[in-house]
Design a protein around this motif. Sequence first.
Motif, PDB file in Angstrom:
ATOM      1  N   GLY A   1       0.828  -1.200   0.000  1.00  0.00           N
ATOM      2  CA  GLY A   1       0.000   0.000   0.000  1.00  0.00           C
ATOM      3  C   GLY A   1       0.863   1.250   0.000  1.00  0.00           C
ATOM      4  N   SER A   2       0.453   2.272   0.726  1.00  0.00           N
ATOM      5  CA  SER A   2       1.226   3.517   0.791  1.00  0.00           C
ATOM      6  C   SER A   2       1.168   4.084   2.200  1.00  0.00           C
ATOM      7  CB  SER A   2       0.694   4.539  -0.220  1.00  0.00           C
ATOM      8  OG  SER A   2      -0.626   4.930   0.121  1.00  0.00           O
ATOM      9  N   ALA A   3       2.152   4.939   2.508  1.00  0.00           N
ATOM     10  CA  ALA A   3       2.227   5.536   3.838  1.00  0.00           C
ATOM     11  C   ALA A   3       2.849   6.928   3.738  1.00  0.00           C
ATOM     12  CB  ALA A   3       3.036   4.662   4.782  1.00  0.00           C
ATOM     13  N   ARG A   4       2.534   7.766   4.719  1.00  0.00           N
ATOM     14  CA  ARG A   4       3.145   9.092   4.786  1.00  0.00           C
ATOM     15  C   ARG A   4       4.241   9.046   5.852  1.00  0.00           C
ATOM     16  NH1 ARG A   4      -1.070  11.796   5.086  1.00  0.00           N
ATOM     17  NH2 ARG A   4      -1.144  12.605   2.962  1.00  0.00           N
ATOM     18  N   PHE A   5       5.462   9.394   5.452  1.00  0.00           N
ATOM     19  CA  PHE A   5       6.598   9.314   6.356  1.00  0.00           C
ATOM     20  C   PHE A   5       7.035  10.712   6.797  1.00  0.00           C
ATOM     21  CE2 PHE A   5       6.845   5.502   3.671  1.00  0.00           C
ATOM     22  CZ  PHE A   5       6.828   4.522   4.658  1.00  0.00           C
ATOM     23  N   GLY A   6       7.129  10.894   8.108  1.00  0.00           N
ATOM     24  CA  GLY A   6       7.530  12.190   8.642  1.00  0.00           C
ATOM     25  C   GLY A   6       6.530  13.260   8.239  1.00  0.00           C
ATOM     26  N   ARG A   7       7.045  14.399   7.822  1.00  0.00           N
ATOM     27  CA  ARG A   7       6.184  15.515   7.421  1.00  0.00           C
ATOM     28  C   ARG A   7       6.083  15.653   5.912  1.00  0.00           C
ATOM     29  NH1 ARG A   7       7.807  20.324  11.747  1.00  0.00           N
ATOM     30  NH2 ARG A   7       7.261  19.143  13.641  1.00  0.00           N
ATOM     31  N   ARG A   8       6.420  14.604   5.209  1.00  0.00           N
ATOM     32  CA  ARG A   8       6.337  14.653   3.762  1.00  0.00           C
ATOM     33  C   ARG A   8       4.875  14.856   3.352  1.00  0.00           C
ATOM     34  NH1 ARG A   8      11.035  12.875   1.601  1.00  0.00           N
ATOM     35  NH2 ARG A   8      10.098  12.390  -0.416  1.00  0.00           N
ATOM     36  N   PRO A   9       4.623  15.736   2.370  1.00  0.00           N
ATOM     37  CA  PRO A   9       3.243  16.097   2.035  1.00  0.00           C
ATOM     38  C   PRO A   9       2.449  14.986   1.365  1.00  0.00           C
ATOM     39  CG  PRO A   9       4.777  17.093   0.490  1.00  0.00           C
ATOM     40  CD  PRO A   9       5.611  16.498   1.586  1.00  0.00           C
ATOM     41  N   ARG A  10       3.127  14.049   0.731  1.00  0.00           N
ATOM     42  CA  ARG A  10       2.415  13.009  -0.001  1.00  0.00           C
ATOM     43  C   ARG A  10       2.820  11.619   0.499  1.00  0.00           C
ATOM     44  NH1 ARG A  10       4.023  16.852  -3.739  1.00  0.00           N
ATOM     45  NH2 ARG A  10       2.311  17.954  -4.773  1.00  0.00           N
ATOM     46  N   ARG A  11       1.947  10.659   0.228  1.00  0.00           N
ATOM     47  CA  ARG A  11       2.195   9.285   0.629  1.00  0.00           C
ATOM     48  C   ARG A  11       3.149   8.611  -0.357  1.00  0.00           C
ATOM     49  NH1 ARG A  11      -1.792   7.898   4.381  1.00  0.00           N
ATOM     50  NH2 ARG A  11      -1.339   5.681   4.156  1.00  0.00           N
ATOM     51  N   ASN A  12       3.993   7.748   0.163  1.00  0.00           N
ATOM     52  CA  ASN A  12       4.915   6.984  -0.663  1.00  0.00           C
ATOM     53  C   ASN A  12       4.440   5.532  -0.770  1.00  0.00           C
ATOM     54  OD1 ASN A  12       6.740   9.172   0.807  1.00  0.00           O
ATOM     55  ND2 ASN A  12       7.733   8.654  -1.115  1.00  0.00           N
ATOM     56  N   PRO A  13       4.487   4.950  -1.962  1.00  0.00           N
ATOM     57  CA  PRO A  13       4.139   3.536  -2.085  1.00  0.00           C
ATOM     58  C   PRO A  13       5.172   2.687  -1.342  1.00  0.00           C
ATOM     59  CG  PRO A  13       5.083   4.351  -4.126  1.00  0.00           C
ATOM     60  CD  PRO A  13       4.878   5.550  -3.238  1.00  0.00           C
ATOM     61  N   VAL A  14       4.724   1.582  -0.762  1.00  0.00           N
ATOM     62  CA  VAL A  14       5.609   0.714   0.020  1.00  0.00           C
ATOM     63  C   VAL A  14       5.474  -0.720  -0.482  1.00  0.00           C
ATOM     64  CG1 VAL A  14       6.246  -0.092   2.323  1.00  0.00           C
ATOM     65  CG2 VAL A  14       5.251   2.191   2.039  1.00  0.00           C
ATOM     66  N   MET A  15       6.619  -1.356  -0.703  1.00  0.00           N
ATOM     67  CA  MET A  15       6.638  -2.757  -1.109  1.00  0.00           C
ATOM     68  C   MET A  15       7.654  -3.502  -0.248  1.00  0.00           C
ATOM     69  SD  MET A  15       6.355  -2.425  -5.284  1.00  0.00           S
ATOM     70  CE  MET A  15       5.716  -4.075  -5.546  1.00  0.00           C
ATOM     71  N   PHE A  16       7.534  -4.809  -0.246  1.00  0.00           N
ATOM     72  CA  PHE A  16       8.480  -5.659   0.494  1.00  0.00           C
ATOM     73  C   PHE A  16       9.012  -6.730  -0.441  1.00  0.00           C
ATOM     74  CE2 PHE A  16       9.094  -9.800   2.568  1.00  0.00           C
ATOM     75  CZ  PHE A  16      10.191  -9.503   3.369  1.00  0.00           C
ATOM     76  N   ALA A  17      10.319  -6.964  -0.378  1.00  0.00           N
ATOM     77  CA  ALA A  17      10.947  -8.010  -1.181  1.00  0.00           C
ATOM     78  C   ALA A  17      11.962  -8.759  -0.327  1.00  0.00           C
ATOM     79  CB  ALA A  17      11.630  -7.415  -2.411  1.00  0.00           C
ATOM     80  N   ARG A  18      12.135 -10.017  -0.609  1.00  0.00           N
ATOM     81  CA  ARG A  18      13.151 -10.808   0.074  1.00  0.00           C
ATOM     82  C   ARG A  18      14.013 -11.527  -0.947  1.00  0.00           C
ATOM     83  NH1 ARG A  18      12.072 -16.185   1.181  1.00  0.00           N
ATOM     84  NH2 ARG A  18      10.258 -17.050   0.102  1.00  0.00           N
ATOM     85  N   ARG A  19      15.148 -12.053  -0.508  1.00  0.00           N
ATOM     86  CA  ARG A  19      16.077 -12.799  -1.360  1.00  0.00           C
ATOM     87  C   ARG A  19      16.589 -11.954  -2.524  1.00  0.00           C
ATOM     88  NH1 ARG A  19      14.616 -17.249  -4.007  1.00  0.00           N
ATOM     89  NH2 ARG A  19      16.659 -18.173  -3.624  1.00  0.00           N
ATOM     90  N   MET A  20      16.835 -10.672  -2.272  1.00  0.00           N
ATOM     91  CA  MET A  20      17.326  -9.807  -3.341  1.00  0.00           C
ATOM     92  C   MET A  20      18.802 -10.003  -3.622  1.00  0.00           C
ATOM     93  SD  MET A  20      15.143  -6.312  -2.756  1.00  0.00           S
ATOM     94  CE  MET A  20      15.927  -5.543  -4.177  1.00  0.00           C
ATOM     95  N   HIS A  21      19.443 -10.894  -2.878  1.00  0.00           N
ATOM     96  CA  HIS A  21      20.812 -11.273  -3.194  1.00  0.00           C
ATOM     97  C   HIS A  21      20.855 -12.194  -4.411  1.00  0.00           C
ATOM     98  CE1 HIS A  21      19.162 -14.481  -0.660  1.00  0.00           C
ATOM     99  NE2 HIS A  21      19.926 -15.300  -1.359  1.00  0.00           N
TER     100      HIS A  21
END
Length: 321
Positions: free
Chosen positions: A130-150
Amino acid sequence: MPDRRTPGRGAIMLLLDVLETPKASIAGIAARQFNREIAELASAQLIKPSGHMTAGADDDDRPREFVWCPDSSSYGYFSEAEGWAPVPESDIASFAVDLTRFLSVVTGKFRLSGMATSMSEPTGGLWNLGSARFGRRPRRNPVMFARRMHNASVCNAVESAVRRQGNAERMVLLTTTQAELVPAFPRSCEVVSLWDVVDFEKDLLIDPNRIAARLSQRPLAGEGDLQVIADGKLVKFFGETFRFERGVKQREIIRYLFKEYQNGRLLVSSAQIVAELDYPPQTRIRDIFKNSPAWSKLLAEQNGMCGFCLDRERSGGPDGG
């Protein structure tokens, strides 16, 4: 009610390591060696029993197939010398990470919009959170999760999926892979290794302010990679120079995109640009840059979004056609 005690440092480190295995699981002797840590993770509902190993080796490292024997009510294998050889259930027990539970705990302070959804197989490497707002940033950032990126093939698949998202805001890509093992990634994506942001002495919850700091601490392009000079008449971009000495509208668009870029927006709706610059509604940005060598090299459109070609060094950039 189940006991959801917070796992200790050793258990959290084990959890991140297990998430880097192909099936996000641990079994057999390896699991028995970390019995205390697994008990902590199970208590927190982060790991759960997932059956038993079906194959392994005996004390002489000979391959064996483990089966259930109803007569003896035990697991074991058949030995030519000894016949039925029982194996302690703890020696072949398997445990798998509950990925949905893990992601909900890790991002518990993010106030995410939307539900976590897997973008690959059930034990796969990529999740859209989904997305989240981090700190005081005016807009939400999309968030993803990945594993085994080695793993190169996994990393390539993740990168392709990230590019297909076409987000206007910078993406936050959480991963259980240690940072030094992650290959270079597009600048439109901030890769955050959990090893760098989890407080191992406290819990798994990531402080959103740590993500906000990561998003703010470095420019989206390296120093000198993108420079807008003389009110947009000259642009230096990754060693190339583009001039807009006569194109008034071109300079206006360049300045607008650069301002949005400085605020962390990599792509902007073309319709928004046309409206805010007070151009006729039918204006097409690509037509304004129709005869300019900058189109598809400095900036381009994709899916109704316009921005600088920040990833073109690696991918050929946004589709300028």
